[in-house]
Design a protein around this motif. Structure first.
Motif, PDB file in Angstrom:
ATOM      1  N   GLU A   1      45.698  39.254  50.217  1.00 41.90           N
ATOM      2  CA  GLU A   1      45.828  40.705  50.069  1.00 41.90           C
ATOM      3  C   GLU A   1      45.457  41.181  48.664  1.00 41.90           C
ATOM      4  OE1 GLU A   1      49.777  38.709  49.544  1.00 41.90           O
ATOM      5  OE2 GLU A   1      48.350  38.734  51.186  1.00 41.90           O
ATOM      6  N   VAL A   2      45.624  40.350  47.654  1.00 36.09           N
ATOM      7  CA  VAL A   2      45.272  40.769  46.293  1.00 36.09           C
ATOM      8  C   VAL A   2      43.769  40.928  46.113  1.00 36.09           C
ATOM      9  CG1 VAL A   2      47.347  39.755  45.272  1.00 36.09           C
ATOM     10  CG2 VAL A   2      45.235  38.432  45.313  1.00 36.09           C
ATOM     11  N   PHE A   3      42.996  40.324  47.010  1.00 35.42           N
ATOM     12  CA  PHE A   3      41.536  40.406  46.921  1.00 35.42           C
ATOM     13  C   PHE A   3      40.946  41.433  47.881  1.00 35.42           C
ATOM     14  CE2 PHE A   3      42.385  35.896  45.685  1.00 35.42           C
ATOM     15  CZ  PHE A   3      42.039  36.031  44.352  1.00 35.42           C
ATOM     16  N   ARG A   4      41.785  42.145  48.612  1.00 34.59           N
ATOM     17  CA  ARG A   4      41.289  43.088  49.629  1.00 34.59           C
ATOM     18  C   ARG A   4      40.842  44.425  49.061  1.00 34.59           C
ATOM     19  NH1 ARG A   4      46.165  42.047  53.867  1.00 34.59           N
ATOM     20  NH2 ARG A   4      45.624  39.881  54.364  1.00 34.59           N
ATOM     21  N   VAL A   5      41.300  44.763  47.886  1.00 36.90           N
ATOM     22  CA  VAL A   5      40.962  46.044  47.256  1.00 36.90           C
ATOM     23  C   VAL A   5      40.501  45.791  45.820  1.00 36.90           C
ATOM     24  CG1 VAL A   5      42.564  47.396  48.673  1.00 36.90           C
ATOM     25  CG2 VAL A   5      43.348  46.424  46.522  1.00 36.90           C
ATOM     26  N   PRO A   6      39.752  46.725  45.247  1.00 40.33           N
ATOM     27  CA  PRO A   6      39.338  46.554  43.849  1.00 40.33           C
ATOM     28  C   PRO A   6      40.545  46.466  42.910  1.00 40.33           C
ATOM     29  CG  PRO A   6      38.097  48.332  44.898  1.00 40.33           C
ATOM     30  CD  PRO A   6      39.205  47.949  45.847  1.00 40.33           C
ATOM     31  N   VAL A   7      40.378  45.710  41.846  1.00 42.88           N
ATOM     32  CA  VAL A   7      41.414  45.632  40.815  1.00 42.88           C
ATOM     33  C   VAL A   7      41.543  47.012  40.176  1.00 42.88           C
ATOM     34  CG1 VAL A   7      42.010  44.644  38.566  1.00 42.88           C
ATOM     35  CG2 VAL A   7      41.021  43.187  40.360  1.00 42.88           C
ATOM     36  N   ASP A   8      42.777  47.475  40.045  1.00 46.13           N
ATOM     37  CA  ASP A   8      43.050  48.756  39.388  1.00 46.13           C
ATOM     38  C   ASP A   8      43.583  48.454  37.992  1.00 46.13           C
ATOM     39  OD1 ASP A   8      44.029  51.165  38.427  1.00 46.13           O
ATOM     40  OD2 ASP A   8      44.846  51.783  40.370  1.00 46.13           O
ATOM     41  N   PRO A   9      42.704  48.488  36.982  1.00 43.53           N
ATOM     42  CA  PRO A   9      43.120  48.139  35.624  1.00 43.53           C
ATOM     43  C   PRO A   9      44.223  49.036  35.061  1.00 43.53           C
ATOM     44  CG  PRO A   9      40.736  48.297  35.763  1.00 43.53           C
ATOM     45  CD  PRO A   9      41.300  48.832  37.033  1.00 43.53           C
TER      46      PRO A   9
END
Length: 113
Positions: A25-33
């Motif tokens: 699940e951590v790779f399902r959406v873009p990283v939000d810095p």
């Protein structure tokens, strides 16, 4: 176009399998810095990539060949390893999921040899 799209169903299945993996699940959406307080993220990661973006590109048939798909999946893991140190759970998760990807996708690449 027909010839190029023959590998799409296998790519889609491969991504679906990765999507279901524990921790994916951590790779399902873009990283939000901003949300994760990662002010240097975009300084280190020049080309962000995530499974959701890959899924959209598959759905839109944006990939010209299987190598583009594979490169994007590998980029997810490369970015994670680049930003996180080897002793972190995220780094280790990227390693595990990359191995899973290679096991699933390796049969596709055998065609290119």
């Amino acid at each position: 176009m027909q010839e190029e799209s023959n590998w799409y169903p296998r790519a889609k299945t491969t991504l679906e399998e990765l999507w279901k993996e524990e921790g994916a699940e951590v790779f399902r959406v873009p990283v939000d810095p901003v949300a994760f307080d990662l002010p240097d993220y975009h300084m280190l990661i020049k080309k962000p990539m995530d499974f959701g973006t890959i899924k959209g590109k598959l759905e839109n048939q944006s990939y010209q060949n299987p190598e583009e798909f594979s490169s994007d999946v590998e980029l997810v893991f490369e970015n994670c390893r680049k930003y996180n140190s080897p002793d972190t759970k995220l780094y280790q998760l990227a390693e595990r999921l990359e191995q899973r990807f290679q096991a699933l996708w390796g049969q596709n690449e055998a065609v290119d040899v």
